[in-house]
Design an enzyme around this catalytic site. Structure first.
Site, PDB file in Angstrom:
ATOM      1  N   LYS A 279     -16.572   4.703  40.264  1.00  0.00           N
ATOM      2  CA  LYS A 279     -17.659   5.246  41.084  1.00  0.00           C
ATOM      3  C   LYS A 279     -17.635   4.717  42.516  1.00  0.00           C
ATOM      4  CE  LYS A 279     -20.668   7.010  37.538  1.00  0.00           C
ATOM      5  NZ  LYS A 279     -22.000   7.053  36.916  1.00  0.00           N
ATOM      6  N   ARG A 314     -18.045   3.982  29.163  1.00  0.00           N
ATOM      7  CA  ARG A 314     -17.555   5.328  29.485  1.00  0.00           C
ATOM      8  C   ARG A 314     -16.586   5.206  30.658  1.00  0.00           C
ATOM      9  NH1 ARG A 314     -18.840   9.638  32.891  1.00  0.00           N
ATOM     10  NH2 ARG A 314     -18.646  11.718  31.915  1.00  0.00           N
TER      11      ARG A 314
END
Length: 331
Positions: A279, A314
């Site tokens: 991210k 994840r």
């Protein structure tokens, strides 16, 4: 004023008398941080934690989609989309998506998370029919070849239902039922576990000046409320997973505060999922603009999460994450 209790997880082999297991897993704790909004935090011995809170902190978690929550689980990300932030378009065809699923299964993932709608910052909604057309053929093909746990990453009840008919065994809702309340009923009727994630705003505007009174405690309150709504809809509490939602309406400072305090969410009595792979905040901190080159930073976050007892990670880089966790736990 609400009082919050955060276990201080440890994994050292020198375990003192009176230490207790965190969520029945691989971490233990003998101290708890006591938190209140607007007040200074302080530590207490674990044994002084209110009995009901301590029970939620320590109780072993039930299996989720046949996955053992007593050890870390790797959820492989499979975006069947043209516009996801890291791998948009790479696996947009059924053939390429199934091939990627096979690679991740070979890497040793515990569960695949298949999604047909990007929820990156600035993303627009996808129609129900388009989303179903993207994910169902992939899920059905993977299911015909493997008994791997499959998660459907969707905010929509119709998509979730179609995915479960095709073989999905877990619902991952980044809106925590806020986009489509019927998704809880669909999960309850199918007796399928559901992950409830915190997000502030919608993907198209969630990164426009997000603000919190206390980001970790505000998210805790939100998730506690959403858990109760899911239970009222018929979902078993033991089959609810929570996700604090890294990057979904959060600044870099918010994301770091969540990662430092993520063990607080064990006090909800549910398994914790973390999705921080590749991210933007990792890129900002490491000065790496290319998402695919953020593997090192993503592994650092994953190992930090495991040291805090997070049960599901994840990730995009499944092989590398599996290797890192295996070595860390072996040591």
């Amino acid at each position: 004023m609400t009082v919050y209790y955060r276990a201080i997880p440890r994994t050292d082999q020198a375990k003192p008398e009176g230490a207790v297991a965190l969520a029945g897993g691989w971490c233990w704790f003998d101290q708890v941080e006591v938190l209140q909004k607007g007040a200074a935090a302080h530590l207490i011995p674990a044994r002084e934690t209110p009995h009901d809170v301590l029970q939620r902190m320590t109780s072993p978690r039930a299996d989720i989609a046949s996955l053992d929550m007593g050890s870390p689980n790797i959820m492989g990300i499979l975006n069947v989309t043209p516009d996801s932030f890291s791998d948009g378009g790479k696996f947009a065809s059924t053939a390429s998506a199934v091939e990627q699923a096979e690679r991740m299964i070979s890497d040793g993932v515990n569960i695949l998370d298949i999604g047909g709608e990007s929820t990156r910052p600035g993303a627009l909604d996808v129609s129900i029919s388009d989303e179903i057309a993207r994910v169902v053929p992939v899920i059905a093909t993977v299911r015909a070849q493997s008994d791997i746990a499959i998660s459907i990453d969707t905010r929509k009840s119709d998509v979730a239902q179609a995915a479960m008919h095709a073989g999905a065994t877990f619902v991952n809702d980044v809106s925590a039922m806020g986009f489509d309340a019927k998704i809880a009923t669909v999960a309850a009727q199918a007796k399928t576990p559901i992950c409830l994630m915190h997000a502030q705003g919608q993907p198209k505007d969630m990164q426009v000046d997000p603000r919190y009174e206390n980001v970790v405690l505000d998210i805790y309150d939100y998730l506690a409320h959403r858990i109760e709504i899911a239970v009222q809809a018929g979902v078993e509490r033991a089959q609810i997973v929570v996700d604090p939602g890294i990057g979904f309406g959060k600044t870099q400072g918010h994301n770091l505060a969540i990662l430092r305090g993520i063990s607080l969410f064990h006090s909800l009595g549910c398994p914790v999922l973390l999705g921080a792979s590749r991210k933007k905040f990792i890129g900002d901190i490491t000065q790496e603009p290319i998402a695919e080159l953020r593997v090192g930073g993503s592994l650092a976050v994953a190992l930090k999460a495991v040291s805090q007892g997070v049960q599901i990670l994840r990730v995009h880089d499944t092989k590398e994450t599996k290797q890192a966790i295996r070595l860390a736990q072996k040591i």
